[in-house]
Design a protein around this motif. Structure first.
Motif, PDB file in Angstrom:
ATOM      1  N   ARG A 147      -7.273   7.497   6.403  1.00  0.00           N
ATOM      2  CA  ARG A 147      -7.387   6.196   5.752  1.00  0.00           C
ATOM      3  C   ARG A 147      -7.543   6.379   4.244  1.00  0.00           C
ATOM      4  NH1 ARG A 147     -10.956   1.958   9.236  1.00  0.00           N
ATOM      5  NH2 ARG A 147     -10.793   2.901  11.317  1.00  0.00           N
ATOM      6  N   MET A 148      -7.135   5.362   3.515  1.00  0.00           N
ATOM      7  CA  MET A 148      -7.265   5.414   2.057  1.00  0.00           C
ATOM      8  C   MET A 148      -6.951   4.046   1.481  1.00  0.00           C
ATOM      9  SD  MET A 148      -3.659   7.327   1.104  1.00  0.00           S
ATOM     10  CE  MET A 148      -3.421   8.083   2.730  1.00  0.00           C
ATOM     11  N   PHE A 149      -7.395   3.810   0.251  1.00  0.00           N
ATOM     12  CA  PHE A 149      -6.844   2.725  -0.555  1.00  0.00           C
ATOM     13  C   PHE A 149      -5.548   3.286  -1.140  1.00  0.00           C
ATOM     14  CE2 PHE A 149     -11.481   1.617  -0.972  1.00  0.00           C
ATOM     15  CZ  PHE A 149     -11.407   0.443  -0.225  1.00  0.00           C
ATOM     16  N   TYR A 150      -4.438   2.912  -0.523  1.00  0.00           N
ATOM     17  CA  TYR A 150      -3.163   3.572  -0.800  1.00  0.00           C
ATOM     18  C   TYR A 150      -2.807   3.534  -2.281  1.00  0.00           C
ATOM     19  CZ  TYR A 150       1.605   5.125   0.262  1.00  0.00           C
ATOM     20  OH  TYR A 150       2.776   5.832   0.327  1.00  0.00           O
ATOM     21  N   GLN A 151      -3.077   2.403  -2.917  1.00  0.00           N
ATOM     22  CA  GLN A 151      -2.684   2.248  -4.315  1.00  0.00           C
ATOM     23  C   GLN A 151      -3.534   3.083  -5.263  1.00  0.00           C
ATOM     24  OE1 GLN A 151      -4.345   0.162  -2.423  1.00  0.00           O
ATOM     25  NE2 GLN A 151      -5.305  -1.528  -3.548  1.00  0.00           N
ATOM     26  N   LYS A 152      -4.670   3.583  -4.764  1.00  0.00           N
ATOM     27  CA  LYS A 152      -5.561   4.370  -5.610  1.00  0.00           C
ATOM     28  C   LYS A 152      -5.546   5.862  -5.279  1.00  0.00           C
ATOM     29  CE  LYS A 152      -7.335   1.733  -8.746  1.00  0.00           C
ATOM     30  NZ  LYS A 152      -7.127   2.088 -10.175  1.00  0.00           N
ATOM     31  N   ALA A 153      -4.877   6.244  -4.211  1.00  0.00           N
ATOM     32  CA  ALA A 153      -4.754   7.664  -3.873  1.00  0.00           C
ATOM     33  C   ALA A 153      -3.684   8.306  -4.752  1.00  0.00           C
ATOM     34  CB  ALA A 153      -4.390   7.828  -2.404  1.00  0.00           C
ATOM     35  N   ILE A 154      -3.878   9.571  -5.084  1.00  0.00           N
ATOM     36  CA  ILE A 154      -2.890  10.255  -5.916  1.00  0.00           C
ATOM     37  C   ILE A 154      -1.620  10.532  -5.109  1.00  0.00           C
ATOM     38  CG2 ILE A 154      -4.677  11.277  -7.370  1.00  0.00           C
ATOM     39  CD1 ILE A 154      -4.098  13.967  -5.944  1.00  0.00           C
ATOM     40  N   ALA A 155      -0.515  10.715  -5.802  1.00  0.00           N
ATOM     41  CA  ALA A 155       0.777  10.907  -5.146  1.00  0.00           C
ATOM     42  C   ALA A 155       0.778  12.124  -4.230  1.00  0.00           C
ATOM     43  CB  ALA A 155       1.880  11.029  -6.192  1.00  0.00           C
ATOM     44  N   ALA A 156       0.136  13.207  -4.651  1.00  0.00           N
ATOM     45  CA  ALA A 156       0.110  14.414  -3.826  1.00  0.00           C
ATOM     46  C   ALA A 156      -0.520  14.142  -2.469  1.00  0.00           C
ATOM     47  CB  ALA A 156      -0.651  15.525  -4.549  1.00  0.00           C
ATOM     48  N   TRP A 157      -1.459  13.205  -2.427  1.00  0.00           N
ATOM     49  CA  TRP A 157      -2.113  12.847  -1.164  1.00  0.00           C
ATOM     50  C   TRP A 157      -1.255  11.859  -0.374  1.00  0.00           C
ATOM     51  CZ3 TRP A 157      -6.734  15.072   0.290  1.00  0.00           C
ATOM     52  CH2 TRP A 157      -7.324  14.566   1.466  1.00  0.00           C
ATOM     53  N   ARG A 158      -0.766  10.834  -1.041  1.00  0.00           N
ATOM     54  CA  ARG A 158       0.026   9.801  -0.359  1.00  0.00           C
ATOM     55  C   ARG A 158       1.262  10.389   0.304  1.00  0.00           C
ATOM     56  NH1 ARG A 158       0.009   7.433  -5.429  1.00  0.00           N
ATOM     57  NH2 ARG A 158       2.294   7.534  -5.448  1.00  0.00           N
ATOM     58  N   GLU A 159       1.900  11.314  -0.370  1.00  0.00           N
ATOM     59  CA  GLU A 159       3.202  11.803   0.074  1.00  0.00           C
ATOM     60  C   GLU A 159       3.106  12.981   1.044  1.00  0.00           C
ATOM     61  OE1 GLU A 159       5.083  12.631  -3.630  1.00  0.00           O
ATOM     62  OE2 GLU A 159       5.174  10.504  -4.222  1.00  0.00           O
ATOM     63  N   GLY A 160       1.903  13.482   1.275  1.00  0.00           N
ATOM     64  CA  GLY A 160       1.736  14.625   2.162  1.00  0.00           C
ATOM     65  C   GLY A 160       1.404  14.210   3.587  1.00  0.00           C
ATOM     66  N   THR A 161       1.616  15.131   4.518  1.00  0.00           N
ATOM     67  CA  THR A 161       1.153  14.939   5.887  1.00  0.00           C
ATOM     68  C   THR A 161      -0.345  15.215   5.944  1.00  0.00           C
ATOM     69  OG1 THR A 161       1.489  17.247   6.526  1.00  0.00           O
ATOM     70  CG2 THR A 161       3.395  15.760   6.717  1.00  0.00           C
ATOM     71  N   GLU A 162      -0.950  14.942   7.084  1.00  0.00           N
ATOM     72  CA  GLU A 162      -2.377  15.226   7.213  1.00  0.00           C
ATOM     73  C   GLU A 162      -2.650  16.719   7.059  1.00  0.00           C
ATOM     74  OE1 GLU A 162      -4.218  13.225  10.550  1.00  0.00           O
ATOM     75  OE2 GLU A 162      -2.983  11.444  10.220  1.00  0.00           O
ATOM     76  N   ARG A 163      -1.767  17.549   7.587  1.00  0.00           N
ATOM     77  CA  ARG A 163      -1.920  18.998   7.424  1.00  0.00           C
ATOM     78  C   ARG A 163      -1.743  19.405   5.961  1.00  0.00           C
ATOM     79  NH1 ARG A 163      -4.371  21.981  11.450  1.00  0.00           N
ATOM     80  NH2 ARG A 163      -3.967  20.946  13.435  1.00  0.00           N
TER      81      ARG A 163
END
Length: 216
Positions: A147-163
């Motif tokens: 879970r995350m506030f999608y608009q506030k997460a950095i791109a490296a996190w948003r675009e990655g898989t959970e692994r």
């Protein structure tokens, strides 16, 4: 460089303090995640130790039956932190603008960061500060879910898989000399992601990356 400029970007580039201006007295993960985290804290945190709860909120998920010498809190909303009964003291600071912590060197036995690491734009600076404030032998526990506030997460996190995100946090530790090899604890959701989109919950996945300050 650990992250390139594009990987640090957020969809909402406005000051984080504005986003967190109004308190949110909710939990951002489910009860199963919270119980696993509390059990982990009970197992790893020593009674009568000094704890720094970084990027905290109105609840720290520390076990009620364990007493600590001091729990220092930090976050972006003073009203939330004031509601947190486990904190002995707290301060408000935007770490993406000023990562330098107003805390003495080697002053804590553990540093905790719960479901917030995805918002850190300069992890090199933040994890260097975590190392600085830890006592030798002190432990950092970074926990997160999907879970995350999608608009506030950095791109490296948003675009990655959970692994990918697990590897990212491991690399945050590895980038700072003086940390042990990171330990990873994983309990994945039993429901495929495609079904979760339709509201079928198998419980929030639980991830924790743990490292110890091994230098003096």
């Amino acid at each position: 460089m650990l992250l390139n400029p594009n990987q640090r970007e957020k969809l909402d580039p406005s000051n984080d303090a504005l986003f967190y201006e109004h308190p949110r007295f909710v939990t951002h993960v489910d009860e199963g995640f919270i119980q696993q985290l509390t059990d982990l804290y009970r197992d790893r945190l020593k009674p009568n130790s000094r704890i720094f709860d970084m990027m905290s909120s109105w609840v720290s998920h520390l076990p009620d039956d364990v007493k600590f010498e001091h729990v220092e809190g930090h976050g972006l909303n003073g009203a939330e932190l004031a509601r947190n009964s486990r904190l002995d003291h707290y301060f408000v600071q935007n770490l993406n603008l000023d990562p330098k912590l107003p805390l003495p060197d080697r002053s804590f036995d553990a540093v905790l960061n719960t479901v917030s690491v995805q918002y850190v734009q300069y992890p090199e600076a933040i994890f260097s500060e975590i190392h600085r404030v830890l006592r030798p032998g002190g432990m950092a526990i970074i926990s997160f879910s999907n879970r995350m506030f999608y608009q506030k997460a950095i791109a490296a996190w948003r675009e990655g898989t959970e692994r990918d995100r697990v590897e990212l946090v491991k690399n945050y530790f590895k980038a700072i000399p003086g940390f042990s090899q990171p330990e990873v604890i994983v309990k994945e959701s039993q429901t495929p992601a495609v079904f979760q989109l339709f509201g079928m919950s198998g419980g929030d996945p639980f991830y924790a990356v743990i490292a110890t300050r091994i230098d003096s």
